[in-house]
Motif scaffolding. Structure first.
Motif, PDB file in Angstrom:
ATOM      1  N   PHE A   1       0.810  -1.216   0.000  1.00 32.75           N
ATOM      2  CA  PHE A   1       0.000   0.000   0.000  1.00 32.75           C
ATOM      3  C   PHE A   1       0.843   1.267   0.000  1.00 32.75           C
ATOM      4  CE2 PHE A   1      -3.107  -2.947   2.121  1.00 32.75           C
ATOM      5  CZ  PHE A   1      -4.051  -2.906   1.112  1.00 32.75           C
ATOM      6  N   LYS A   2       1.910   1.296   0.781  1.00 32.76           N
ATOM      7  CA  LYS A   2       2.708   2.507   0.922  1.00 32.76           C
ATOM      8  C   LYS A   2       3.503   2.818  -0.335  1.00 32.76           C
ATOM      9  CE  LYS A   2       6.260   4.650   3.821  1.00 32.76           C
ATOM     10  NZ  LYS A   2       7.120   4.490   5.042  1.00 32.76           N
ATOM     11  N   HIS A   3       4.177   1.824  -0.861  1.00 32.74           N
ATOM     12  CA  HIS A   3       5.067   2.044  -2.011  1.00 32.74           C
ATOM     13  C   HIS A   3       4.390   1.794  -3.350  1.00 32.74           C
ATOM     14  CE1 HIS A   3       8.356   2.427   0.849  1.00 32.74           C
ATOM     15  NE2 HIS A   3       8.041   1.246   1.372  1.00 32.74           N
ATOM     16  N   GLN A   4       3.171   1.255  -3.333  1.00 34.05           N
ATOM     17  CA  GLN A   4       2.419   0.949  -4.547  1.00 34.05           C
ATOM     18  C   GLN A   4       3.224   0.073  -5.497  1.00 34.05           C
ATOM     19  OE1 GLN A   4       0.768   4.493  -6.336  1.00 34.05           O
ATOM     20  NE2 GLN A   4      -0.211   5.149  -4.439  1.00 34.05           N
ATOM     21  N   THR A   5       3.903  -0.899  -4.914  1.00 32.80           N
ATOM     22  CA  THR A   5       4.699  -1.847  -5.683  1.00 32.80           C
ATOM     23  C   THR A   5       4.099  -3.240  -5.537  1.00 32.80           C
ATOM     24  OG1 THR A   5       6.185  -2.159  -3.794  1.00 32.80           O
ATOM     25  CG2 THR A   5       6.817  -0.516  -5.454  1.00 32.80           C
ATOM     26  N   SER A   6       4.420  -4.105  -6.478  1.00 36.19           N
ATOM     27  CA  SER A   6       3.871  -5.454  -6.467  1.00 36.19           C
ATOM     28  C   SER A   6       4.981  -6.491  -6.511  1.00 36.19           C
ATOM     29  CB  SER A   6       2.935  -5.662  -7.670  1.00 36.19           C
ATOM     30  OG  SER A   6       3.652  -5.557  -8.882  1.00 36.19           O
ATOM     31  N   THR A   7       4.672  -7.673  -5.987  1.00 38.27           N
ATOM     32  CA  THR A   7       5.592  -8.804  -5.997  1.00 38.27           C
ATOM     33  C   THR A   7       4.834 -10.043  -6.437  1.00 38.27           C
ATOM     34  OG1 THR A   7       6.871  -7.861  -4.160  1.00 38.27           O
ATOM     35  CG2 THR A   7       7.172 -10.201  -4.628  1.00 38.27           C
ATOM     36  N   LEU A   8       5.390 -10.768  -7.388  1.00 38.27           N
ATOM     37  CA  LEU A   8       4.771 -12.003  -7.851  1.00 38.27           C
ATOM     38  C   LEU A   8       4.937 -13.070  -6.790  1.00 38.27           C
ATOM     39  CD1 LEU A   8       3.408 -13.668 -10.126  1.00 38.27           C
ATOM     40  CD2 LEU A   8       5.715 -14.215 -10.948  1.00 38.27           C
ATOM     41  N   LEU A   9       3.824 -13.621  -6.310  1.00 39.42           N
ATOM     42  CA  LEU A   9       3.851 -14.671  -5.302  1.00 39.42           C
ATOM     43  C   LEU A   9       3.841 -16.056  -5.927  1.00 39.42           C
ATOM     44  CD1 LEU A   9       1.300 -13.203  -2.711  1.00 39.42           C
ATOM     45  CD2 LEU A   9       3.797 -13.033  -2.685  1.00 39.42           C
TER      46      LEU A   9
END
Length: 330
Positions: free
Chosen positions: A291-299
């Motif tokens: 939420f804070k950095h608006q970044t995503s990580t593939l799980l």
């Protein structure tokens, strides 16, 4: 001296994961007795308040909701692999159940309650709550309650919450057996679509969208600690995520389609010190969004090369549940 020795060991063991505790029960009879005590059944996992006891149901000869006389309900702890059958309250007329909620908080008690919502009479729209207590092993019955959609509820901090399209959410105080309506956030209307409504880490969160634009930018609401109102906890902008995963755009959808962007919110996890995030299921993949950095990580990639929601593995929000281990006795 021996009591102090046991206290030291208990404090050390309380910081270990539940799988390690299960193995350490084999060290000695003394350790087995200590780890199997009520202290470890709920106090050992003070760092989380996730509900660790899921439901299981089984029908005997029928899949129809009206055939409740043939339906068995179980409480199951996947950590210890223990389960208990909920005793049936006896025959009721009518026998239709519209919702079942587990009310359990391991930080407050090792006991749980199960709340059933069923028809009060055959020819009316009134409902009645039947509540089973694991402490007394008895059933209690509420007075008749209003007609409502009780199929999707969430338990959090002593209250069961249900959503409605009338502009309010309904909460039920499990201990006092009282109902109260809570106003929904500004922007809610009868056409809003609920994207997420669940408890996680002792917090109740709500996400809804009202159209194509709001599937890109939306707010995550959190219920106040006293369960009195909703407030904005996080603001989400998925533009960068959609650019990274263009398969989230449904090619066959029109501009007014509220499912214009393909994703499911599986979990909202609030971790103030470690970074809060939500888990999304998009076509073929599970990803986390900070939420804070608006970044995503593939799980996880369920279907490599999949670019459309059709034909991909699709996990619905109602099919996902947070899991955190517990030694709670069922």
């Amino acid at each position: 001296m021996e009591d102090n020795y046991n206290d030291i060991h208990a404090n050390i063991l309380a910081h270990l994961p539940e799988k390690s505790l299960l193995r350490f029960r084999n060290v000695s009879k003394q350790w087995c007795h200590m780890i199997s005590s009520a202290y470890f059944s709920h106090a050992s996992f003070v760092k989380t308040t996730y509900i660790p006891l899921p439901f299981a149901t089984r029908n005997a000869g029928s899949n129809r909701r009206v055939a409740e006389t043939n339906r068995n309900y179980y409480i199951y702890n996947p950590t210890t692999n223990q389960y208990a059958t909920i005793p049936k309250p006896g025959y009721r007329t009518p026998n239709t159940i519209f919702g079942v909620i587990l009310a359990f908080d391991s930080l407050k008690s090792s006991h749980h309650k199960v709340v059933f919502v069923r028809s009060a009479t055959t020819f009316s729209h009134l409902y009645q709550l039947e509540i089973y207590s694991s402490q007394t092993r008895l059933w209690s019955f509420s007075s008749e309650v209003q007609e409502f959609n009780y199929s999707k509820g969430a338990y959090c901090s002593g209250f069961i919450h249900w959503m409605t399209n009338s502009g309010a959410s309904l909460r039920f105080d499990v201990d006092r057996e009282r109902f109260q309506e809570i106003a929904l956030p500004n922007g809610w209307n009868q056409h809003a679509r609920i994207r997420y409504f669940k408890e996680s880490g002792g917090q109740l969160h709500l996400i809804f969208t009202n159209g194509r634009h709001s599937t890109r930018q939306f707010d995550v609401y959190e219920m106040e600690k006293d369960s009195s109102r909703w407030s904005v906890k996080y603001r989400v902008d998925l533009d960068a995520l959609i650019s990274e995963y263009p398969e989230m755009i449904l090619n066959n959808s029109g501009p007014s389609d509220w499912d214009y962007h393909a994703y499911r919110v599986l979990a909202v996890v609030s971790k103030e010190n470690e970074g809060s995030f939500m888990v999304l299921h998009i076509p073929g993949k599970a990803i986390s969004y900070n939420f804070k950095h608006q970044t995503s990580t593939l799980l996880h990639d369920f279907a490599p090369g999949c670019t459309h929601i059709e034909g991909c593995i699709t996990i619905e929000t109602d099919d996902s549940f947070p899991y955190f281990g517990s030694l709670a006795i069922v």
